[in-house]
Scaffold this motif. Structure first.
Motif, short mmCIF file in Angstrom:
data_model
loop_
_atom_site.label_atom_id
_atom_site.label_comp_id
_atom_site.label_asym_id
_atom_site.label_seq_id
_atom_site.Cartn_x
_atom_site.Cartn_y
_atom_site.Cartn_z
N VAL A 230 73.31 33.42 49.48
CA VAL A 230 74.50 32.79 50.04
C VAL A 230 74.64 31.38 49.48
O VAL A 230 73.67 30.62 49.46
CB VAL A 230 74.44 32.73 51.59
CG1 VAL A 230 75.69 32.04 52.14
CG2 VAL A 230 74.29 34.12 52.18
N ILE A 232 77.05 28.07 50.13
CA ILE A 232 78.06 27.44 50.98
C ILE A 232 78.57 26.20 50.26
O ILE A 232 77.79 25.33 49.87
CB ILE A 232 77.48 27.06 52.35
CG1 ILE A 232 76.93 28.29 53.07
CG2 ILE A 232 78.54 26.37 53.22
CD1 ILE A 232 76.20 27.98 54.37
N ILE A 260 80.64 31.15 50.77
CA ILE A 260 81.45 30.67 51.90
C ILE A 260 82.03 29.33 51.50
O ILE A 260 81.28 28.41 51.14
CB ILE A 260 80.61 30.52 53.18
CG1 ILE A 260 79.98 31.87 53.57
CG2 ILE A 260 81.47 29.98 54.32
CD1 ILE A 260 78.99 31.76 54.73
N ILE A 262 84.32 26.03 52.60
CA ILE A 262 84.77 25.30 53.80
C ILE A 262 85.51 24.05 53.36
O ILE A 262 84.93 23.18 52.71
CB ILE A 262 83.56 24.92 54.68
CG1 ILE A 262 82.75 26.16 55.07
CG2 ILE A 262 84.02 24.15 55.92
CD1 ILE A 262 81.43 25.85 55.74
N LEU A 292 84.47 34.22 51.91
CA LEU A 292 85.00 33.78 53.20
C LEU A 292 85.46 32.34 53.06
O LEU A 292 84.69 31.48 52.62
CB LEU A 292 83.94 33.89 54.30
CG LEU A 292 84.33 33.41 55.70
CD1 LEU A 292 85.45 34.26 56.27
CD2 LEU A 292 83.11 33.43 56.63
N LEU A 294 86.86 29.15 55.20
CA LEU A 294 87.02 28.58 56.53
C LEU A 294 87.82 27.29 56.39
O LEU A 294 87.32 26.29 55.87
CB LEU A 294 85.65 28.30 57.16
CG LEU A 294 84.69 29.48 57.24
CD1 LEU A 294 83.36 29.06 57.86
CD2 LEU A 294 85.31 30.64 58.02
N ILE A 308 78.26 27.59 63.91
CA ILE A 308 77.52 28.58 63.13
C ILE A 308 76.07 28.65 63.61
O ILE A 308 75.50 29.74 63.77
CB ILE A 308 77.60 28.24 61.63
CG1 ILE A 308 79.04 28.43 61.12
CG2 ILE A 308 76.64 29.11 60.82
CD1 ILE A 308 79.25 27.95 59.70
N GLU A 361 85.94 34.04 62.78
CA GLU A 361 85.54 33.58 61.45
C GLU A 361 84.16 32.91 61.49
O GLU A 361 83.35 33.07 60.56
CB GLU A 361 86.58 32.60 60.90
CG GLU A 361 87.90 33.25 60.53
CD GLU A 361 88.94 32.23 60.12
OE1 GLU A 361 89.59 32.41 59.08
OE2 GLU A 361 89.10 31.22 60.86
N GLU A 364 81.64 35.58 61.63
CA GLU A 364 81.54 36.25 60.33
C GLU A 364 80.66 35.44 59.38
O GLU A 364 79.83 36.00 58.65
CB GLU A 364 82.93 36.44 59.73
CG GLU A 364 82.92 37.22 58.42
CD GLU A 364 84.32 37.44 57.86
OE1 GLU A 364 84.41 37.96 56.72
OE2 GLU A 364 85.30 37.08 58.53
N ALA A 365 80.82 34.13 59.40
CA ALA A 365 79.98 33.28 58.56
C ALA A 365 78.52 33.40 58.97
O ALA A 365 77.62 33.51 58.11
CB ALA A 365 80.44 31.83 58.66
N MET A 368 76.93 36.58 57.75
CA MET A 368 76.60 36.57 56.33
C MET A 368 75.25 35.91 56.07
O MET A 368 74.59 36.17 55.08
CB MET A 368 77.70 35.85 55.54
CG MET A 368 79.01 36.62 55.49
SD MET A 368 80.38 35.65 54.79
CE MET A 368 79.83 35.42 53.10
#
Length: 773
Positions: A230, A232, A260, A262, A292, A294, A308, A361, A364-365, A368
């Motif tokens: 992952v 971010i 992800i 953001i 994803l 956000l 989160i 959302e 969902e994060a 993941m």
């Protein structure tokens, strides 16, 4: 006084609109348009062959380091055709240009006349070719010899009542060698007043990471992006700020990583990437990046991070030991129990509302990440320039500590540095707050006692100039005026100086708002051949992942009257200190290897510097957190969980939160063009992006002309004549370009602990434009 102020050359871009065109925002970055834009700049600067010759050596082993961003080069194979991005090519084009600024140019153009131009027009004038001097009461810069320039600097410095009445700024473009001798002179002169560009970009990262993991740098390498689960990306736009990062993201995606993103804006560089070096990037749809997105509200990041973590904690309660790395937490951290107690006091719905991201959302994060350990978090100035930025970065570390994601392959922290050697500057002791250990090593090697009191950072330097406490400003690169906050306040401070000096390759607005006397000292660029006693030299830089590598220019300089930055620092030291100096400045001036030997003796990690830097691709500096070795304010051997708060972020009905950003045609304060291609903006910079709902409530429509106001500290600050552009952005949030709206950022609106300007959340009011009388 007001009349006198109005007669001064403008400290800001002219209040005039161009010919705005608004197109739909793009959903992907790079591709063929990026290639064509890069090549068009070479043509514009009249250097198609000279420029291409240089581009083929930029970021190559044995070549020169890009003067733009600090994203690292691959350790192994590098593209022989294009190991650079569009903005790197634009930076190269401007420094390799055939356009020259000679004494004749300055004789024909007054400072006031040049100040009437936009930053874009000023920067496009060409390369500086000889030292220039502005006498007291003068209107035009005039030529001066190098010897006379250094004599004038020395005269001003030696006339000061205290060394602390001078401030010495450093830009991230400055090499390791030049940075080291520069700070050495400043400290032998007797001050730690060394504001630098870290004070405006990633000081927040250094403070936060130093407190909780023991090193104020990132812990990952480029290879980690290719072997992770992952990634971010928060508060950062790689498509514009570090375009080569997208190649790493694409490679990570191909190997199974999820991303992800953001950010308040849905940036093209977060959504998709068309790699011009791959066939599917040229003919196909390229790679989707964010799995994803956000869309967080400005400064809603803290609430989102805690939400989160709360979702992960709930999952951990259902399956103990499956979500959190309990073994890592027990062995390598302190403060976990207190952290969990605080986390449990929050409600998911409240955090979601504060962040503007839905609960679904957020979950969902968390899903993941919940069964993944190899997690990388990348951030930029979207976080570091928030008032609570230090706490937000500590919260990122909290998240990674819960997962045991620091000190492992494919996991860790990744502050994405801006300028190409900003991290190297700090490593070379360009720091207003040096440690006693660092100063002790300088003293032991050179034999003088460096000053121990902390000096001025950027914000403190500006205030000290304004109060008359700093009388001489020396800028080793950069555009201090346009990079700093509160433009009117900063300009007034600069005009109170007895002498302002800039070491520069090109003209910028900072040269036009100056002290009673002023000097512009022209220097070599990264791509220029640096000859010392007839022998071509190399310099070295450190990228954002702690790799130190050599950089060797290969273009004939545009003028024979340029000095490299190391020579400028050494000659200034000899002129100022004379026989009272204990440093052999002649040795350093004529031998870069001697500078590197001194660095090796004074800075840990640089042992055998001259040997290791000659290795193709350079070498990695020691990195404790990368190796699983931690230190924090609460432990000599463990990382620290931090306790932080969620800000209230209240706004009145007629107030908005504003974040400043840069266009795609821009690097820091350098404006390459007038097209923000990915956001659909062309031929204009004076725009304010607004949510359509906010526009309707305020009685505004697309294309309306407005003025922007800030009232921090009881002072009215105004940025006049902006055009309203509807955009996908959370309600009550707005975004504008800097430096056009730096005037709205109060000198006192700073990040807690790091004292950086907090330009990413400024409270403004928006009113219909009223022309000046």
């Amino acid at each position: 006084m007001e009349e006198e102020h109005e007669q001064q050359p403008s400290a800001e871009n002219p209040e005039k609109l161009l010919n705005l065109e608004v197109k739909p925002a793009k959903q992907w970055a790079a591709g063929i348009p990026a290639v064509m834009a890069a090549l068009s700049d070479l043509k514009e600067e009249h250097i198609p062959f000279r420029g291409m010759k240089a581009l083929l050596k930029m970021n190559q082993k044995g070549g020169f380091d890009c003067p733009s961003c600090a994203w690292p080069d691959p350790d192994d194979e590098r593209s022989p055709v294009g190991e650079y991005c569009e903005n790197g090519a634009k930076a190269l084009a401007e420094e390799a240009t055939a356009k020259k600024l000679t004494a004749a140019f300055f004789a024909e153009n007054s400072v006031a006349g040049l100040a009437a131009l936009t930053d874009y027009e000023i920067g496009k004038k060409g390369r500086l070719t000889e030292p220039m001097y502005m006498p007291k009461g003068g209107t035009h810069y005039q030529p001066i010899s190098w010897d006379d320039a250094f004599e004038k600097i020395a005269g001003h410095l030696n006339a000061l009542g205290s060394p602390n009445e001078a401030a010495f700024y450093t830009s991230g473009r400055t090499s390791n060698e030049a940075s080291f001798v520069y700070q050495l002179f400043v400290r032998e002169f007797g001050t730690n007043n060394m504001p630098d560009c870290s004070n405006m970009c990633h000081e927040t990262s250094g403070v936060a990471l130093g407190d909780v993991i023991g090193l104020g740098k990132g812990s990952v390498t480029l290879e980690d992006f290719y072997d992770t689960d992952v990634i971010i990306i928060i508060g950062h736009n790689p498509g514009t700020n570090a375009p080569r990062m997208m190649s790493a993201l694409e490679k990570g995606k191909r190997k199974g990583a999820q991303i992800i993103a953001i950010n308040p804006l849905p940036e093209a560089g977060l959504m998709g990437f068309r790699n011009p070096q791959h066939m599917d990037g040229v003919l196909g749809h390229g790679a989707k990046l964010a799995d994803l997105f956000l869309q967080v509200r400005i400064n809603g990041d803290m609430a989102l991070l805690k939400a989160i973590e709360l979702a992960l904690y709930e999952a951990e309660q259902k399956s103990p030991g499956w979500v959190f790395d309990r073994d890592f937490i027990a062995k390598h951290t302190v403060g976990y129990d207190e952290f969990i107690r605080r986390l449990k006091t929050y409600r998911m719905e409240d955090l979601a509302a504060a962040s503007a991201v839905s609960v679904n959302e957020i979950r969902e994060a968390a899903e993941m990440m919940q069964d993944k350990k190899r997690i990388i978090v990348c951030w930029g100035m979207g976080l570091t320039q928030q008032k609570n930025g230090v706490d937000m970065l500590k919260e990122i570390v909290n998240l990674l500590l819960l997962k045991g994601s620091i000190g492992i392959q494919g996991g860790g922290v990744c502050p994405v540095r801006g300028h190409s050697n900003v991290q190297g500057n700090r490593t070379m002791l360009i720091d207003e707050k040096p440690t006693n250990e660092q100063l002790d090593r300088l003293q032991a090697h050179f034999g003088f006692n460096p000053p121990r009191d902390h000096g001025y950072d950027v914000v403190k330097s500006i205030k000290a100039m304004h109060e008359g406490k700093v009388k001489v400003f020396f800028g080793m690169g950069g555009n201090f005026l346009s990079a700093t906050p509160d433009t009117t306040f900063t300009a007034a401070a600069m005009r109170k100086l007895k002498l302002s000096v800039y070491v520069s390759t090109k003209l910028n607005r900072g040269h036009l708002v100056h002290g009673e006397e002023a000097l512009i000292l022209p220097t070599l660029s990264r791509s220029d051949i640096d000859l010392v006693n007839g022998e071509a030299q190399f310099i070295s830089t450190e990228n954002s992942m702690g790799v130190v590598q050599s950089s060797r220019g290969m273009l004939k300089p545009i003028s024979d009257n340029l000095l490299n930055e190391t020579h400028i620092a050494c000659r200034m030291a000899k002129a100022t200190l004379g026989k009272r100096s204990v440093v052999n400045w002649d040795l350093f001036e004529n031998n870069y290897d001697a500078v590197r030997d001194a660095i090796a003796a004074c800075i840990p990690g640089f042992e055998d510097y001259n040997l290791k830097v000659r290795h193709p691709g350079g070498f990695y500096l020691p990195n404790g957190p990368r190796e699983g070795k931690f230190k924090s304010t609460r432990s000599e051997s463990r990382a620290e969980f931090s306790l932080t708060d969620v800000p209230l972020n209240e706004l009145a009905d007629d107030e908005y939160a504003m974040a400043t950003t840069r266009t795609h045609d821009q690097f820091n304060t350098t404006i390459y063009g007038l097209e923000d291609r990915y956001r659909g903006i062309k031929n204009e910079r004076r725009v304010v992006f607004m949510n359509p709902v906010d526009m309707k409530k305020a009685g505004l429509v697309e294309g309306d002309k407005v003025d922007l106001f800030n009232y921090d500290d009881g002072v009215e600050r105004v940025a006049r004549l902006f055009v309203v552009v509807p955009y996908s952005i959370p309600e009550k949030d707005t975004v504008t370009y800097f430096p056009e709206t730096n005037v709205l950022v109060s000198i006192n609106n700073v990040v807690d602990e790091s004292n950086m300007p907090a330009s990413k959340r400024v409270v403004i009011k928006i009113k219909k434009h009223i022309p000046r009388l």
